[in-house]
Design a protein around this motif. Structure first.
Motif, mmCIF file in Angstrom:
data_model
loop_
_atom_site.group_PDB
_atom_site.id
_atom_site.type_symbol
_atom_site.label_atom_id
_atom_site.label_comp_id
_atom_site.label_asym_id
_atom_site.label_seq_id
_atom_site.Cartn_x
_atom_site.Cartn_y
_atom_site.Cartn_z
ATOM 1 N N LEU A 1 0.832 -1.195 0.000
ATOM 2 C CA LEU A 1 0.000 0.000 0.000
ATOM 3 C C LEU A 1 0.874 1.255 0.000
ATOM 4 O O LEU A 1 0.623 2.200 -0.743
ATOM 5 C CB LEU A 1 -0.923 -0.018 1.224
ATOM 6 C CG LEU A 1 -1.909 1.124 1.347
ATOM 7 C CD1 LEU A 1 -2.981 0.996 0.271
ATOM 8 C CD2 LEU A 1 -2.534 1.110 2.734
ATOM 9 N N THR A 2 1.898 1.257 0.823
ATOM 10 C CA THR A 2 2.793 2.403 0.906
ATOM 11 C C THR A 2 3.658 2.522 -0.341
ATOM 12 O O THR A 2 3.890 3.612 -0.842
ATOM 13 C CB THR A 2 3.689 2.292 2.152
ATOM 14 O OG1 THR A 2 2.849 2.153 3.290
ATOM 15 C CG2 THR A 2 4.555 3.509 2.324
ATOM 16 N N ARG A 3 4.135 1.406 -0.827
ATOM 17 C CA ARG A 3 5.053 1.418 -1.966
ATOM 18 C C ARG A 3 4.382 1.949 -3.225
ATOM 19 O O ARG A 3 5.011 2.630 -4.017
ATOM 20 C CB ARG A 3 5.580 0.001 -2.175
ATOM 21 C CG ARG A 3 6.478 -0.237 -3.354
ATOM 22 C CD ARG A 3 7.801 0.512 -3.318
ATOM 23 N NE ARG A 3 8.644 0.252 -2.196
ATOM 24 C CZ ARG A 3 9.634 -0.630 -2.165
ATOM 25 N NH1 ARG A 3 9.881 -1.378 -3.201
ATOM 26 N NH2 ARG A 3 10.364 -0.762 -1.081
ATOM 27 N N ASN B 1 6.101 -1.577 9.179
ATOM 28 C CA ASN B 1 5.494 -2.060 7.935
ATOM 29 C C ASN B 1 5.394 -0.935 6.915
ATOM 30 O O ASN B 1 5.624 -1.147 5.725
ATOM 31 C CB ASN B 1 4.098 -2.622 8.192
ATOM 32 C CG ASN B 1 4.125 -3.849 9.049
ATOM 33 O OD1 ASN B 1 5.111 -4.557 9.100
ATOM 34 N ND2 ASN B 1 3.037 -4.090 9.741
ATOM 35 N N TYR B 2 5.043 0.235 7.384
ATOM 36 C CA TYR B 2 4.920 1.380 6.491
ATOM 37 C C TYR B 2 6.277 2.030 6.220
ATOM 38 O O TYR B 2 6.554 2.453 5.108
ATOM 39 C CB TYR B 2 3.950 2.405 7.081
ATOM 40 C CG TYR B 2 2.533 1.890 7.166
ATOM 41 C CD1 TYR B 2 1.719 1.875 6.038
ATOM 42 C CD2 TYR B 2 2.016 1.398 8.357
ATOM 43 C CE1 TYR B 2 0.417 1.383 6.102
ATOM 44 C CE2 TYR B 2 0.721 0.920 8.430
ATOM 45 C CZ TYR B 2 -0.067 0.914 7.304
ATOM 46 O OH TYR B 2 -1.336 0.418 7.367
ATOM 47 N N LEU B 3 7.122 2.105 7.242
ATOM 48 C CA LEU B 3 8.400 2.792 7.085
ATOM 49 C C LEU B 3 9.380 2.049 6.178
ATOM 50 O O LEU B 3 10.131 2.675 5.437
ATOM 51 C CB LEU B 3 9.045 3.030 8.457
ATOM 52 C CG LEU B 3 8.308 3.976 9.377
ATOM 53 C CD1 LEU B 3 9.001 4.064 10.728
ATOM 54 C CD2 LEU B 3 8.185 5.354 8.766
ATOM 55 N N LEU B 4 9.388 0.725 6.241
ATOM 56 C CA LEU B 4 10.331 -0.032 5.419
ATOM 57 C C LEU B 4 9.951 -0.059 3.941
ATOM 58 O O LEU B 4 10.724 -0.519 3.114
ATOM 59 C CB LEU B 4 10.476 -1.458 5.948
ATOM 60 C CG LEU B 4 11.281 -1.590 7.230
ATOM 61 C CD1 LEU B 4 11.208 -3.008 7.769
ATOM 62 C CD2 LEU B 4 12.725 -1.177 7.013
ATOM 63 N N ALA B 5 8.779 0.450 3.611
ATOM 64 C CA ALA B 5 8.372 0.501 2.202
ATOM 65 C C ALA B 5 8.982 1.695 1.485
ATOM 66 O O ALA B 5 9.025 1.715 0.263
ATOM 67 C CB ALA B 5 6.862 0.556 2.090
ATOM 68 N N VAL B 6 9.452 2.674 2.220
ATOM 69 C CA VAL B 6 9.965 3.889 1.596
ATOM 70 C C VAL B 6 11.327 3.681 0.940
ATOM 71 O O VAL B 6 11.516 4.070 -0.201
ATOM 72 C CB VAL B 6 9.977 5.051 2.612
ATOM 73 C CG1 VAL B 6 10.578 6.295 2.010
ATOM 74 C CG2 VAL B 6 8.557 5.319 3.080
ATOM 75 N N PRO B 7 12.316 3.071 1.610
ATOM 76 C CA PRO B 7 13.582 2.823 0.908
ATOM 77 C C PRO B 7 13.381 1.795 -0.209
ATOM 78 O O PRO B 7 12.366 1.099 -0.256
ATOM 79 C CB PRO B 7 14.513 2.263 1.981
ATOM 80 C CG PRO B 7 13.798 2.325 3.250
ATOM 81 C CD PRO B 7 12.381 2.646 2.999
ATOM 82 N N ASP B 8 14.325 1.703 -1.069
ATOM 83 C CA ASP B 8 14.216 0.784 -2.211
ATOM 84 C C ASP B 8 14.595 -0.641 -1.807
ATOM 85 O O ASP B 8 15.623 -1.168 -2.232
ATOM 86 C CB ASP B 8 15.087 1.264 -3.369
ATOM 87 C CG ASP B 8 14.546 2.540 -3.975
ATOM 88 O OD1 ASP B 8 13.314 2.675 -4.006
ATOM 89 O OD2 ASP B 8 15.340 3.395 -4.397
ATOM 90 N N ILE B 9 13.760 -1.252 -1.000
ATOM 91 C CA ILE B 9 13.957 -2.640 -0.600
ATOM 92 C C ILE B 9 13.044 -3.490 -1.474
ATOM 93 O O ILE B 9 11.839 -3.245 -1.525
ATOM 94 C CB ILE B 9 13.593 -2.851 0.889
ATOM 95 C CG1 ILE B 9 14.498 -2.015 1.783
ATOM 96 C CG2 ILE B 9 13.675 -4.319 1.267
ATOM 97 C CD1 ILE B 9 14.138 -2.067 3.246
ATOM 98 N N PRO B 10 13.591 -4.486 -2.160
ATOM 99 C CA PRO B 10 12.717 -5.362 -2.955
ATOM 100 C C PRO B 10 11.717 -6.095 -2.059
ATOM 101 O O PRO B 10 12.014 -6.430 -0.912
ATOM 102 C CB PRO B 10 13.691 -6.340 -3.616
ATOM 103 C CG PRO B 10 15.025 -5.690 -3.531
ATOM 104 C CD PRO B 10 15.001 -4.818 -2.325
ATOM 105 N N PHE B 11 10.539 -6.360 -2.597
ATOM 106 C CA PHE B 11 9.465 -6.967 -1.808
ATOM 107 C C PHE B 11 9.872 -8.325 -1.249
ATOM 108 O O PHE B 11 9.625 -8.612 -0.077
ATOM 109 C CB PHE B 11 8.196 -7.083 -2.661
ATOM 110 C CG PHE B 11 7.053 -7.704 -1.925
ATOM 111 C CD1 PHE B 11 6.435 -7.039 -0.894
ATOM 112 C CD2 PHE B 11 6.606 -8.968 -2.264
ATOM 113 C CE1 PHE B 11 5.370 -7.605 -0.210
ATOM 114 C CE2 PHE B 11 5.550 -9.545 -1.580
ATOM 115 C CZ PHE B 11 4.937 -8.858 -0.563
#
Length: 154
Positions: free
Chosen positions: A49-51, A99-109
């Motif tokens: 959702l965040t990504r 859950n929401y914060l780790l979606a901001v950096p470019d971490i692959p799913f």
């Protein structure tokens, strides 16, 4: 039970009471499996959702504003996304927020999910063990026979 674990992780509610209930109702292995599956789904939904929302650039600006959130971005660059995800999951930062914060950096799913499931496993195991202890104490107070293995980790 999966929906019960999914709901708190998505809505920023504590999931521990739901894990305890699952541990009282089901065996240790089934409760742990359901909780791992439920929390994995609960971690995936806010991440996706965040990504994929148009607010991501505003979230990145928020990350660069505060020292602790900036440290997460730096950790992703230096230590790698998997290590950072595991360490953030093991830290005392509230899980629903990560859950929401780790979606901001470019971490692959797939890296996020693998690191999150591994990093969250100790909390799931402790929660299920605590729920099993609640069941054992309830049986003990009702005068029922409780196996020694139930008392051993109580």
């Amino acid at each position: 039970v999966i929906a019960v674990c999914l709901l708190p992780m998505t809505l920023i509610l504590p999931k521990d009471p739901f894990v305890w209930i699952a541990a009282v109702v089901f065996s240790f292995q089934v409760a742990l499996g359901l909780c791992v599956l439920g929390t994995a789904l609960g971690m995936a939904f806010p991440f996706l959702l965040t990504r994929y929302t148009p607010l991501r650039k505003h979230q990145l600006r928020f990350f660069n504003r505060y020292r602790y959130t900036k440290a997460i971005l730096l950790g992703v660059k230096k230590a790698g996304p998997f290590s950072t995800t595991v360490l953030v999951r093991l830290s005392p930062i509230p899980y629903p927020l990560t859950n929401y914060l780790l979606a901001v950096p470019d971490i692959p799913f797939h890296v996020y999910m693998a690191g999150s499931v591994i990093g969250y496993m100790p909390a799931n195991v402790v929660g299920v063990l605590f729920g099993r202890n609640i069941k054992g104490l309830s049986a003990l107070f009702q005068g029922q026979h409780v196996p020694a293995s139930q008392i051993a980790y109580a």
